[in-house]
Motif scaffolding. Structure first.
Motif, PDB file in Angstrom:
ATOM      1  N   PHE A 116       8.959   4.952   4.473  1.00  0.00           N
ATOM      2  CA  PHE A 116       7.948   6.005   4.418  1.00  0.00           C
ATOM      3  C   PHE A 116       7.441   6.176   2.985  1.00  0.00           C
ATOM      4  CE2 PHE A 116       6.597  10.328   3.569  1.00  0.00           C
ATOM      5  CZ  PHE A 116       5.707  10.581   4.600  1.00  0.00           C
ATOM      6  N   ASN A 117       8.357   6.203   2.032  1.00  0.00           N
ATOM      7  CA  ASN A 117       7.971   6.353   0.627  1.00  0.00           C
ATOM      8  C   ASN A 117       7.074   5.210   0.155  1.00  0.00           C
ATOM      9  OD1 ASN A 117       9.478   8.695   0.445  1.00  0.00           O
ATOM     10  ND2 ASN A 117      11.262   7.703  -0.476  1.00  0.00           N
ATOM     11  N   CYS A 118       7.396   3.985   0.590  1.00  0.00           N
ATOM     12  CA  CYS A 118       6.563   2.828   0.231  1.00  0.00           C
ATOM     13  C   CYS A 118       5.135   3.033   0.716  1.00  0.00           C
ATOM     14  CB  CYS A 118       7.135   1.556   0.842  1.00  0.00           C
ATOM     15  SG  CYS A 118       8.709   1.012   0.159  1.00  0.00           S
ATOM     16  N   GLY A 119       5.003   3.445   1.982  1.00  0.00           N
ATOM     17  CA  GLY A 119       3.677   3.675   2.548  1.00  0.00           C
ATOM     18  C   GLY A 119       2.963   4.844   1.901  1.00  0.00           C
ATOM     19  N   ALA A 120       3.712   5.899   1.558  1.00  0.00           N
ATOM     20  CA  ALA A 120       3.103   7.083   0.946  1.00  0.00           C
ATOM     21  C   ALA A 120       2.542   6.765  -0.439  1.00  0.00           C
ATOM     22  CB  ALA A 120       4.130   8.213   0.860  1.00  0.00           C
ATOM     23  N   VAL A 121       3.279   5.986  -1.221  1.00  0.00           N
ATOM     24  CA  VAL A 121       2.782   5.578  -2.546  1.00  0.00           C
ATOM     25  C   VAL A 121       1.536   4.706  -2.381  1.00  0.00           C
ATOM     26  CG1 VAL A 121       3.303   4.217  -4.612  1.00  0.00           C
ATOM     27  CG2 VAL A 121       5.028   5.777  -3.679  1.00  0.00           C
ATOM     28  N   ALA A 122       1.582   3.795  -1.413  1.00  0.00           N
ATOM     29  CA  ALA A 122       0.417   2.942  -1.140  1.00  0.00           C
ATOM     30  C   ALA A 122      -0.787   3.785  -0.739  1.00  0.00           C
ATOM     31  CB  ALA A 122       0.754   1.934  -0.050  1.00  0.00           C
ATOM     32  N   GLY A 123      -0.544   4.798   0.093  1.00  0.00           N
ATOM     33  CA  GLY A 123      -1.624   5.670   0.540  1.00  0.00           C
ATOM     34  C   GLY A 123      -2.229   6.481  -0.587  1.00  0.00           C
ATOM     35  N   PHE A 124      -1.368   7.010  -1.464  1.00  0.00           N
ATOM     36  CA  PHE A 124      -1.858   7.808  -2.586  1.00  0.00           C
ATOM     37  C   PHE A 124      -2.728   6.952  -3.497  1.00  0.00           C
ATOM     38  CE2 PHE A 124      -1.593   9.837  -6.759  1.00  0.00           C
ATOM     39  CZ  PHE A 124      -1.904  11.155  -6.433  1.00  0.00           C
ATOM     40  N   ALA A 125      -2.258   5.748  -3.806  1.00  0.00           N
ATOM     41  CA  ALA A 125      -3.041   4.843  -4.654  1.00  0.00           C
ATOM     42  C   ALA A 125      -4.372   4.499  -3.998  1.00  0.00           C
ATOM     43  CB  ALA A 125      -2.242   3.570  -4.934  1.00  0.00           C
ATOM     44  N   ASN A 126      -4.323   4.270  -2.701  1.00  0.00           N
ATOM     45  CA  ASN A 126      -5.524   3.883  -1.968  1.00  0.00           C
ATOM     46  C   ASN A 126      -6.530   5.019  -1.850  1.00  0.00           C
ATOM     47  OD1 ASN A 126      -7.075   2.108  -0.116  1.00  0.00           O
ATOM     48  ND2 ASN A 126      -6.520   3.668   1.379  1.00  0.00           N
ATOM     49  N   GLY A 127      -6.044   6.267  -1.852  1.00  0.00           N
ATOM     50  CA  GLY A 127      -6.923   7.415  -1.669  1.00  0.00           C
ATOM     51  C   GLY A 127      -8.048   7.486  -2.689  1.00  0.00           C
ATOM     52  N   PHE A 128      -7.766   7.077  -3.935  1.00  0.00           N
ATOM     53  CA  PHE A 128      -8.788   7.127  -4.980  1.00  0.00           C
ATOM     54  C   PHE A 128      -9.894   6.100  -4.747  1.00  0.00           C
ATOM     55  CE2 PHE A 128      -5.067   9.030  -6.930  1.00  0.00           C
ATOM     56  CZ  PHE A 128      -5.612  10.160  -7.535  1.00  0.00           C
ATOM     57  N   LEU A 129      -9.577   5.050  -4.030  1.00  0.00           N
ATOM     58  CA  LEU A 129     -10.579   4.046  -3.675  1.00  0.00           C
ATOM     59  C   LEU A 129     -11.259   4.412  -2.360  1.00  0.00           C
ATOM     60  CD1 LEU A 129     -11.836   1.254  -4.326  1.00  0.00           C
ATOM     61  CD2 LEU A 129      -9.908   0.213  -3.100  1.00  0.00           C
TER      62      LEU A 129
END
Length: 298
Positions: A116-129
């Motif tokens: 879950f943490n892996c996906g959450a970090v990926a999601g946060f990074a992706n949100g700015f794009l």
């Protein structure tokens, strides 16, 4: 809970990062080509004033009558480029985080929380794009009538920037970051749990899981993603279709209050049917294409 996964050794070399980015891009292109018509219907339902459409079927009928089949693919260029980039970020950051945990734990199997943490970090990074890309796409998707405010993605970007600057381009950023972080945490954790269950049940290695099962697991992961965060997506769409010069909402709380007063809880689920119908084919295609691409290039 710990998930036993049989995977190739995880490495942090730059070549693998480039491969992850390429695999994610291929998955993103597949997602757009499969899911764009569903997404157009969803956005029209989410953002239209109350009473404009009676449901998804009404949107489809009016789209076909007024804009033809091409209407379902309005604004496709932006997501084709943008979603390809977004999914490449999602998958590459997720894979990088998995490698980080692999090194941190000395190669021990990851837990559901760690996935879950892996996906959450990926999601946060992706949100700015994702935020500006989705903003432009939504503005294009919701254009109706003969007179168009925007001629295309570049014209839309220039118009938004001219009227509202960078803040206008990033309108809806906070709900996007929340949606992406929580949603992708659920998304990737669900997928890894399903893969782990399959490997334990069949004794196969990950590279031997057939494509149709990867597609099915991706589709189920898409269901959990949207069931978990759909109301936030409605807030985001409302913010991103609000007037740029004379906005009706000051932020997400204003949007939530307005939706609840006008439509109650059901207002937070406008457009849910086309979204959930889209979830299986679009996300199934995403994961299957990503996994199969990685098998070919690794």
């Amino acid at each position: 809970m710990t998930i036993e996964l049989e995977e190739p050794p995880l490495t942090q070399d730059n070549t693998q990062v480039y491969k992850d980015l390429f695999g994610g891009t291929m998955g993103g292109i597949a997602q757009v080509l499969v899911g764009q018509p569903f997404d157009t219907v969803k956005v029209r339902l989410q953002s239209a004033p109350e009473g404009t459409y009676s449901g998804a079927g009404d949107v489809i009928k009016k789209l076909l009558a007024n804009e033809g089949v091409g209407g379902f693919y309005k604004g496709t260029l932006t997501p084709l480029i943008g979603v390809g980039a977004c999914v490449s970020v999602q998958f590459s950051v997720n894979e990088s985080m998995k490698r980080y945990y692999d090194q941190k734990t000395g190669g021990k199997p990851l837990s559901l929380l760690q996935f879950f943490n892996c996906g959450a970090v990926a999601g946060f990074a992706n949100g700015f794009l994702a935020s500006p890309i989705e903003h432009i796409r939504i503005r294009l998707q919701t254009q109706t009538g003969a007179t168009k405010a925007f001629t295309g993605p570049i014209g839309c970007f220039k118009s938004i920037y001219a009227s509202s600057g960078l803040a206008g381009i990033y309108k809806g950023l906070l709900p996007t970051l929340f949606r992406e972080s929580v949603g992708l945490g659920i998304y990737f954790a669900t997928y890894e749990a399903l893969i782990a269950r399959e490997l334990a049940k069949t004794g196969l290695s990950r590279v031997d899981v057939p494509g149709w099962k990867l597609c099915m697991f991706g589709g189920l992961s898409g269901y959990t993603l949207w069931i978990g965060i759909y109301p936030v997506d409605v807030l985001k769409s409302k913010l991103q279709t609000d007037s740029l010069t004379k906005p009706s909402y000051r932020g997400s709380i204003d949007v939530a209050r307005d939706i609840f007063l006008k439509a109650g809880i059901r207002g937070f689920y406008k457009g849910f049917l086309p979204t959930i119908l889209r979830a299986a084919p679009a996300n199934g295609a995403t994961f299957a294409v990503f996994e199969l691409t990685m098998r070919l290039i690794n």
